[in-house]
Write a protein that holds these residues in place. Structure first.
Motif, short mmCIF file in Angstrom:
data_model
loop_
_atom_site.label_atom_id
_atom_site.label_comp_id
_atom_site.label_asym_id
_atom_site.label_seq_id
_atom_site.Cartn_x
_atom_site.Cartn_y
_atom_site.Cartn_z
N ARG A 66 44.86 99.10 -41.19
CA ARG A 66 44.62 97.81 -41.84
C ARG A 66 44.72 96.48 -41.02
N LYS A 67 45.14 96.72 -39.65
CA LYS A 67 44.93 95.71 -38.85
C LYS A 67 43.45 95.58 -38.09
N THR A 68 43.36 94.53 -37.55
CA THR A 68 41.95 94.24 -36.97
C THR A 68 42.23 94.96 -35.61
N LEU A 69 40.72 94.86 -35.18
CA LEU A 69 40.56 95.65 -33.78
C LEU A 69 41.26 94.88 -32.56
N ARG A 70 41.21 93.31 -32.97
CA ARG A 70 41.81 92.57 -31.92
C ARG A 70 43.56 92.89 -31.73
N ASN A 71 44.06 93.32 -32.84
CA ASN A 71 45.36 93.77 -32.85
C ASN A 71 45.54 95.14 -32.31
#
Ligand code: SAM
Length: 255
Positions: free
Chosen positions: A212-217
């Motif tokens: 569910r998290k972005t790739l940035r995260n």
């Protein structure tokens, strides 16, 4: 034809023996063995696939972990059957005179580790025909932007052409598993674009660690937005396989 009454199926070895002759015939037809193929069967069990394969090839290697099943296989007295006792996860494929064709109704509890072990040895492999849980095969062939697209999809499709061939119902086995199974056919890609497998695996694993998290995260300890042209505000499931390959190359440039 052997029957499973001779041997009590062991859950810890993922034993579900194929009993459906029609399904066995379809699997053998899918493999389409040629007489001089170097075939390797993982988990021959009581020989449901082994015996029909032996009729088609000069020589067949099998790897089986269960000593009781090895005894059963030995009792068939087949001169063209080479029985290797041990764990398919630790076997050095070089000993099987590559290039080889790998087949098997795989133990479902260790199917992913077996696939990853074979991935590392793909240069010795012509093709692979496996029975797996249908759900696992669906994940292997899933495309990006789907809920089941994940690490297994990316890792398999980056190195292999992966095709679901047909579905096999639980009644085709004894004991019957709780889920449907499927036959999958894999051939190593002739031009694999992955530069470094360990780095690729690291990036893909981190990207899917929190869906569910972005790739940035997910990738914050590996790579920043300044180090890649790929938009890291996306989630991992939105990236196709080629984009993962680019992402891994961008990461590699920094290290
Ligand atoms: N091929 C047989 C059939 O279709 O009836 C048996 C298939 S059964 C699903 C999986 C087989 O893999 C069993 O014979 C089991 O003992 C064997 N097996 C389980 N773990 C293994 C391992 N790590 N290495 C080699 N064989 C293994």
């Amino acid at each position: 034809m052997p029957t499973s009454t001779a041997h009590k199926a062991r859950k810890r070895f993922g034993q579900n023996f194929l009993t459906d002759e029609k399904i066995i015939d379809r699997i053998i037809a899918t493999i389409a063995p040629k007489v001089d193929d170097n075939l390797l069967e993982i988990g021959p069990g009581q020989g449901a696939m082994t015996l029909p394969l032996l009729e088609k090839v000069e020589c067949l290697n099998v790897i089986e972990i269960d000593r009781d099943l090895i005894q059963i296989l030995t009792s068939y007295n087949k001169p063209n059957l080479i029985i290797n006792e041990g764990d398919a996860l630790n076997f050095d494929l070089n000993q099987f005179n590559p290039p080889i064709r790998v087949v098997g109704n795989l133990p479902y509890n260790i199917s992913s580790p077996i696939l990853f072990h074979l991935l590392e040895n793909r240069d010795k492999i012509i093709d692979m025909t496996f029975m797996l849980q249908k759900e696992v095969v669906e994940r292997m062939v899933a495309k990006h932007n789907s809920k089941i697209y994940g690490r297994l999809s990316v890792m398999m499709q980056a190195f292999f052409n992966v095709e679901m061939i047909f579905i096999v119902p639980p009644e085709s086995f004894d004991p019957a598993p709780k889920v449907d199974s499927a036959i999958v056919y894999l051939t190593p890609l002739k031009q694999c674009k992955v530069a470094n497998i360990a780095i690729f695996e690291k990036v893909v694993k981190a990207a899917f660690a929190h869906r569910r998290k972005t790739l940035r995260n997910c990738l914050k300890s590996l790579l920043t937005q300044e180090q890649t042209q790929i938009d890291l505000s996306q989630r991992a499931e939105m990236l196709d396989v080629d984009t993962f390959i680019t992402l891994a190359k961008d990461y590699e440039k920094q290290h």
